[in-house]
Write an enzyme that holds these catalytic residues in place. Structure first.
Site, PDB file in Angstrom:
ATOM      1  N   LYS A 181      38.863  43.828  44.314  1.00 49.52           N
ATOM      2  CA  LYS A 181      37.763  44.291  45.194  1.00 49.52           C
ATOM      3  C   LYS A 181      38.409  44.532  46.480  1.00 49.52           C
ATOM      4  O   LYS A 181      37.841  45.110  47.312  1.00 49.52           O
ATOM      5  CB  LYS A 181      36.845  43.005  45.372  1.00 49.52           C
ATOM      6  CG  LYS A 181      35.990  42.961  43.936  1.00 49.52           C
ATOM      7  CD  LYS A 181      35.452  41.448  43.923  1.00 49.52           C
ATOM      8  CE  LYS A 181      34.740  41.042  42.537  1.00 49.52           C
ATOM      9  NZ  LYS A 181      34.477  39.626  42.387  1.00 49.52           N
ATOM     10  N   GLY A 229      29.509  28.214  31.874  1.00 42.23           N
ATOM     11  CA  GLY A 229      29.601  29.799  31.733  1.00 42.23           C
ATOM     12  C   GLY A 229      29.788  30.535  33.243  1.00 42.23           C
ATOM     13  O   GLY A 229      29.780  31.618  33.052  1.00 42.23           O
ATOM     14  N   GLY A 237      26.276  38.302  38.234  1.00 44.25           N
ATOM     15  CA  GLY A 237      24.815  38.158  37.752  1.00 44.25           C
ATOM     16  C   GLY A 237      24.253  39.337  37.143  1.00 44.25           C
ATOM     17  O   GLY A 237      24.611  40.526  37.702  1.00 44.25           O
ATOM     18  N   GLU A 290      35.125  32.535  33.081  1.00 44.23           N
ATOM     19  CA  GLU A 290      35.681  32.938  31.914  1.00 44.23           C
ATOM     20  C   GLU A 290      36.408  31.805  31.175  1.00 44.23           C
ATOM     21  O   GLU A 290      37.166  30.902  31.919  1.00 44.23           O
ATOM     22  CB  GLU A 290      36.582  33.860  31.823  1.00 44.23           C
ATOM     23  CG  GLU A 290      35.860  35.403  32.821  1.00 44.23           C
ATOM     24  CD  GLU A 290      34.732  35.977  32.066  1.00 44.23           C
ATOM     25  OE1 GLU A 290      34.682  35.859  30.730  1.00 44.23           O
ATOM     26  OE2 GLU A 290      33.712  36.358  32.623  1.00 44.23           O
ATOM     27  N   VAL A 329      25.503  43.115  32.401  1.00 45.11           N
ATOM     28  CA  VAL A 329      25.132  44.231  33.439  1.00 45.11           C
ATOM     29  C   VAL A 329      24.331  45.412  32.874  1.00 45.11           C
ATOM     30  O   VAL A 329      23.446  45.697  33.359  1.00 45.11           O
ATOM     31  CB  VAL A 329      26.335  44.434  34.104  1.00 45.11           C
ATOM     32  CG1 VAL A 329      25.969  45.613  35.257  1.00 45.11           C
ATOM     33  CG2 VAL A 329      27.181  43.163  35.010  1.00 45.11           C
TER      34      VAL A 329
END
Lengths: 432, 432
Positions: free
Chosen positions: B203, B185, B300, B188, B14
């Site tokens: 979240k 990928g 992403g 994890e 990120v």
């Protein structure tokens, strides 16, 4: 605690909804805005039985609200573009912020209005003008501000989407569904704004300016309605794996910007294809974030009021004006990008024609496409019914400019073996 | 033109994405922010080959960034909750705004961090912490600010949703898809955060505090993973007209707030049911606007960077700090509403059990439900296969509290005519 004084002009559906949402949710709105949002003045030709106006100044002359020195923010909900424009400009000149739900006003006179607001150091907010309660203006102006927006495509007229949904799910014809929608009050007595695409074009031009940072150019939008669509084509599209939606599409290309409203075949596995009935949804392709979609109620008293009041809370929270430029960038930074003429816009096409069931017809049609450089992706030919001599020929083309398709279609229509007009609907995969 | 100086801590996926989006889109970001957003300092254990750091100060000790007097905004992208918390608090005390993508940090220590920021007059922004590039924090805090939020339900873990989509579309088993996702990928090496629901719970608790204006209470979230789901149940659900999704649900009721993450049957005609693969989507029910839905990439490098940079642009545009309270209202205005214990939460249930194909079994099961006040909405019984003596009994109940279902299930499991455990999955119509 700070107080923000609001004047509302127009107490119709949206005006009444705004008044009541502010009253019903006063406590939570005060906590969120860290300010009391008080309606102190209402301008309306007559009172609304839905609104309790006790203790509030009421003027029959709406310009009294714009002149009221105690009003901080004027909310324009009268509609139209003549008096509404005068009212909004009077409020700006008097130093008031303006919140409006008026898509026609912004689409057609936004450039002048925003320039005037910039000059007077006030803000004009219009979240409610597009897709009702969906916070799409905020998403484009702020949430996606890190992205080059590549394109967006939206179902931005609920009435049209309701009609298309009924045609598909119940096999009903356009005129039949429209008449029912009018009877139910979904569609106006004069439905042209909805079904001819003007309403969608108003919204599209605002979305495009926000997304691409360019002046509003309502006259440059290519607009095609849904009045010519038949259930037959809706059915053939389904067979081919497509749903027909009335989309507003804005796209950046190397040559300029495409701005168009028209019936469109989209793949039936897209989320946008699942948006049914009177709902709205906008799919936005951002360079960094990829596709995002925003869905919700595109009209109605309380959904639209939700957006009006969100703008009011934003203005109340901000201590400084001009923090958020109306179109995402300062007026001086708006880019003058060319709008691509529709003849040069390339999409795949769905074409349907009624042809004589004779040898040689297909090869003649195919050679016309070939001469125009149009390649064929798929073809369906229906066997003629008992005693019939005409068959339906459905052609899916690869990407081709509208200009070439125009020529091919007029040559095909001139053939003796073709009956009537060729039906043409654009296809969009909406994947890049 | 104003310059805003940015320090980035962490140059992983990120961090690298944020650095590059700021550089690639510098021109349009400058126009939108009306300010130059310059990365002047990077704190990272090693350089990233993806980032051109020429001319930028680089520190191996990330606390150097928090101490740098020229940095206006510190971007925390190192992850974790120990060093990250110290770093964020150091930056706040040094008078810097903070932008973070760290959901665990905000969910677990947000109350302390926001209080510290309020004290020091700076802002902490965390759009990237939830659902990647989808501007859902902005939608809840600003776009829907006029609404009492009734409830929200989100697909907020892409890995889990990818696994469920594969199980449904290809009939693959959980462990098989998970192994593939790890190889690709997506997941994890230790996938517990994703598939046990911890990531979704982080979240959800933030979304709930934003929606309902209450302090963050991570420990109060009921969390159930998807590790026990079988393709068999996914298939039965489809037959009954439902899709199984791993949802985070937050709901206001008269008794308090429900906060829960668990596998959920939702009607297959909902837009949320169509959100497949690694995508995220959040459905929000607002009192005024009705249902709205926000869809896009939940993870992403560049989608998450899109949200980080949106926060940076917001801070650059604002001339005054503390304009937007981190949780939508000032800390003093957060409400202490009770979280309802999961035993008292009522939903319909999908229950599957393997029963002996003998008379009387069904009536015994039915009477256990009846004793617990649980009524049955639908029932499917599969005839036993050739040579088998067990049949699958699938029961859809009406709304019943988890406590009653717990008792009924343990009584059913004690019956001699029942084989093994009863499979239990909650159902949500998500319509009110």
């Amino acid at each position: 605690m700070k107080s923000v004084n609001i004047g509302i002009c127009g107490l119709g559906t949206v005006g009444g909804g705004t008044f009541n949402v502010l009253r019903d949710n006063a406590e939570l709105i005060t906590a969120r805005a860290a300010a009391r949002l008080q309606v102190i003045h209402v301008g309306a030709r007559h009172d609304s039985p839905a609104c309790d106006l006790a203790g509030i100044r009421v003027s029959r002359d709406i310009f009294e609200v714009a002149r009221d020195p105690e009003v901080d923010i004027l909310v324009e909900l009268i509609g139209g573009t003549t008096v509404a424009r005068e009212l909004v400009e009077a409020a700006i000149i008097a130093g008031k912020h303006v919140v409006t739900a008026n898509k026609a006003l912004i689409a057609e006179f936004g450039n002048e209005i925003f320039a005037l607001a910039e000059k007077h150091g006030v803000e004009v907010r219009y979240e409610a003008a597009i897709a009702g309660g969906i916070p799409i203006v905020k998403a484009l102006r702020e949430g996606l501000a890190a992205n080059r927006i590549e394109w967006l495509a939206g179902i931005i007229n609920g009435t049209g989407n309701y009609i298309l949904t009924e045609m598909r799910d119940r096999g009903r014809e356009f005129a039949d569904v429209l008449a029912e929608a009018q009877a139910l009050g979904y569609a106006e007595a004069d439905p042209a704004f909805d079904v001819e695409g003007t309403d969608a074009a108003h919204k599209l031009v605002i979305l495009a300016s926000l997304a691409f940072g360019m002046p509003l150019q309502f006259d440059a939008v290519y607009t095609e309605g849904i009045t010519e669509l038949t259930t037959q084509d809706v059915g053939y599209a389904l067979e081919l794996g497509y749903i027909i939606k009335h989309l507003g599409i804005a796209k950046q290309t190397d040559q300029g910007v495409e701005l168009r409203v028209h019936p469109t075949l989209i793949p039936d596995d897209l989320l946008l294809a699942e948006v049914d009935g009177v709902k709205n949804a906008i799919l936005v392709e951002g360079g960094a974030v990829g596709p995002t979609l925003y869905y919700g109620a595109g009209a109605g008293a309380r959904p639209t009021a939700s957006a009006v009041v969100a703008d009011l809370i934003d203005l109340a929270r901000a201590d400084v004006s001009a923090r958020l430029p109306a179109l995402g960038v300062a007026i001086a930074d708006l880019r003058n990008v060319p709008i691509i003429p529709i003849e040069k816009v390339k999409t795949p096409w769905y074409l349907r024609m009624e042809v004589a069931d004779k040898p040689g017809v297909l090869s003649r049609v195919a050679s016309i496409f070939s001469e125009q450089g149009i390649s064929i992706e798929a073809l369906i030919q229906r066997a003629p019914g008992q005693g019939q001599t005409l068959v339906s020929l459905i052609v899916l083309t690869n990407k081709a400019p509208q200009g070439s398709v125009d020529i091919a279609v007029s040559e095909i229509e001139a053939l003796e073996t073709i009956n009537g007009k060729v039906t043409r609907i654009r296809v969009e995969a909406l994947d890049g």
